[in-house]
Design a protein around this motif. Sequence first.
Motif, short mmCIF file in Angstrom:
data_model
loop_
_atom_site.label_atom_id
_atom_site.label_comp_id
_atom_site.label_asym_id
_atom_site.label_seq_id
_atom_site.Cartn_x
_atom_site.Cartn_y
_atom_site.Cartn_z
N GLN A 111 0.84 -1.20 0.00
CA GLN A 111 0.00 0.00 0.00
C GLN A 111 0.88 1.25 0.00
O GLN A 111 2.01 1.25 0.46
CB GLN A 111 -0.86 -0.01 1.26
CG GLN A 111 -2.19 0.70 1.14
CD GLN A 111 -3.23 -0.12 0.42
OE1 GLN A 111 -3.31 -1.32 0.59
NE2 GLN A 111 -4.03 0.55 -0.40
N GLY A 112 0.33 2.34 -0.54
CA GLY A 112 0.99 3.64 -0.45
C GLY A 112 2.35 3.69 -1.13
O GLY A 112 3.25 4.39 -0.66
N ASN A 114 3.11 5.24 -3.71
CA ASN A 114 3.33 6.62 -4.15
C ASN A 114 4.03 7.46 -3.10
O ASN A 114 4.60 8.51 -3.42
CB ASN A 114 2.00 7.27 -4.51
CG ASN A 114 1.00 7.21 -3.38
OD1 ASN A 114 0.54 6.13 -3.02
ND2 ASN A 114 0.67 8.35 -2.81
N LEU A 115 4.01 7.03 -1.84
CA LEU A 115 4.69 7.78 -0.79
C LEU A 115 6.19 7.55 -0.79
O LEU A 115 6.93 8.27 -0.12
CB LEU A 115 4.12 7.39 0.58
CG LEU A 115 2.61 7.57 0.78
CD1 LEU A 115 2.22 7.11 2.18
CD2 LEU A 115 2.20 9.01 0.55
N ASP A 121 4.06 8.11 -7.56
CA ASP A 121 3.43 9.39 -7.31
C ASP A 121 3.00 10.03 -8.63
O ASP A 121 1.93 10.63 -8.72
CB ASP A 121 4.40 10.32 -6.57
CG ASP A 121 3.76 11.64 -6.20
OD1 ASP A 121 2.80 11.64 -5.41
OD2 ASP A 121 4.19 12.69 -6.71
N LEU A 124 -0.23 8.48 -9.72
CA LEU A 124 -1.35 9.02 -8.97
C LEU A 124 -1.75 10.39 -9.51
O LEU A 124 -2.95 10.68 -9.68
CB LEU A 124 -0.98 9.12 -7.49
CG LEU A 124 -2.06 9.64 -6.55
CD1 LEU A 124 -3.21 8.63 -6.43
CD2 LEU A 124 -1.47 9.93 -5.17
N ASP A 136 -6.32 8.87 -3.08
CA ASP A 136 -5.83 8.21 -1.87
C ASP A 136 -4.40 7.74 -2.07
O ASP A 136 -3.46 8.38 -1.61
CB ASP A 136 -6.74 7.05 -1.50
CG ASP A 136 -6.42 6.49 -0.11
OD1 ASP A 136 -5.58 7.10 0.60
OD2 ASP A 136 -7.00 5.47 0.27
N ASP A 137 -4.21 6.62 -2.74
CA ASP A 137 -2.85 6.10 -2.88
C ASP A 137 -2.77 5.15 -4.06
O ASP A 137 -3.75 4.87 -4.75
CB ASP A 137 -2.40 5.40 -1.59
CG ASP A 137 -3.06 4.04 -1.40
OD1 ASP A 137 -4.07 3.74 -2.07
OD2 ASP A 137 -2.57 3.24 -0.57
N ARG A 229 -10.29 8.19 -2.21
CA ARG A 229 -10.64 8.27 -0.80
C ARG A 229 -12.10 8.63 -0.62
O ARG A 229 -12.61 9.58 -1.23
CB ARG A 229 -9.77 9.31 -0.12
CG ARG A 229 -9.95 9.37 1.39
CD ARG A 229 -8.95 10.31 2.03
NE ARG A 229 -9.02 10.22 3.49
CZ ARG A 229 -8.28 10.94 4.31
NH1 ARG A 229 -7.40 11.80 3.81
NH2 ARG A 229 -8.39 10.82 5.61
N LYS A 330 4.68 12.51 0.38
CA LYS A 330 3.88 12.21 1.57
C LYS A 330 3.06 13.40 2.04
O LYS A 330 2.16 13.23 2.86
CB LYS A 330 4.80 11.73 2.70
CG LYS A 330 5.59 10.48 2.36
CD LYS A 330 6.58 10.16 3.45
CE LYS A 330 7.46 8.97 3.06
NZ LYS A 330 8.51 8.71 4.06
N GLN A 332 0.33 16.22 2.19
CA GLN A 332 -1.00 16.55 1.70
C GLN A 332 -1.23 18.04 1.93
O GLN A 332 -1.15 18.52 3.08
CB GLN A 332 -2.06 15.73 2.43
CG GLN A 332 -1.99 14.25 2.18
CD GLN A 332 -2.35 13.90 0.74
OE1 GLN A 332 -3.17 14.56 0.12
NE2 GLN A 332 -1.73 12.86 0.22
#
Length: 387
Positions: A111-112, A114-115, A121, A124, A136-137, A229, A330, A332
Amino acid sequence: MHIDCRKASAPVQCAAQGFFSATYNPAMETRALGGMSAQEFLRRHWQKKPLLVRGALPGFRGVASREQLLRLAARPDVESRMVRRDGARWRVTHGPFARAAPRRNATLLVQGVNLHLAAADRLLRMFSFLPQARLDDVMVSWAAPGGGVGPHFDSYDVFLVQAAGRRVWRLQRPRRWRLLQDVPLKLIEGFAAEEEILAEPGDLLYLPPGWGHDGVALEDCLTCSVGLRTPQGEELAAGFLDYLHERGLPRSQYRDPGLRPAARSGEIPRAMVQHTAATLGRIRWSRGDAGRFLGRFLTVPKPHVVFRPPARPLTRAAFARRRSIVLDPKTQLLYRGEYCYCNGEEYVTAPALRALADRRRSLVRAAQADLFYAWYLAGFLHPEPSP
């Protein structure tokens, strides 16, 4: 059931790294969405019906190699899980994993991504024709032959991009789903596919919320899942109560000076209920409160997110000489009205902050130089490398 299937209208140059331009290009969505504009896609398909685009991203091989995915799955600050199927039995284990290579009928999900990886990223941000508050991710799954997570449905929109190998997707229209009992996954009971799709590298499949789907790998394959999300009501309610508590809830001490001996000592006194109702009735909130809470709520980093300040930070003067900055993946940053929200904190907004939120990069402006430098020291943003 008929699924709208399109071919990409023009070739898109892409590779595992750097397959999108540095800034959002509205023309990209047209090709990735099979020639439709964003407006047409949102009108015809968004939360209505699936869309399959053949060759949406020609040459796309994913946002992470197998080795990168395994390294991410071994990290404690990355959410990962392994799903294995043995006949009708399912097993789920959660990372970090020392050795996470899936065998037959197994899938590794990270998960995540893209972080942690710039390519994820960029994938996304390809969907930035949607509000960033909804993005979301990027989850990346690596499945061995027969691997999948079983028939299920999501409460959010999802774009599935096939990166390597082939996967069969079986779809069923939304309905009141019944879930299997005594399994560690939310799997649909009595799933009966109405459509079957073979996804190959570069294909994109959009699914609205509630659609039943089951993807099974025919060979070793990588699939990128861009999830949207959708905060649930209970999440918003609990978070808003915390927000109101921070603002200061009414203080009221219960007193009962005229108390009489209790005939039934286990019964809650009526006066106590009345006092509680009156106290709660004094809680006041406005539409503005709801908006300011939502800005903080949507930008609060997830629990496993860790920001890394620069090891050798630039001086304030050296930072000010840098021409432009870029947000850390990371971070937002959203805005509404006179306020903007960065990683759960509220600030008075300005044109430079709105531009940074929209494009995730900006010129260093003197009016915001101190704020940007503080964010740089916290690891929220970085000076953009000179071309």
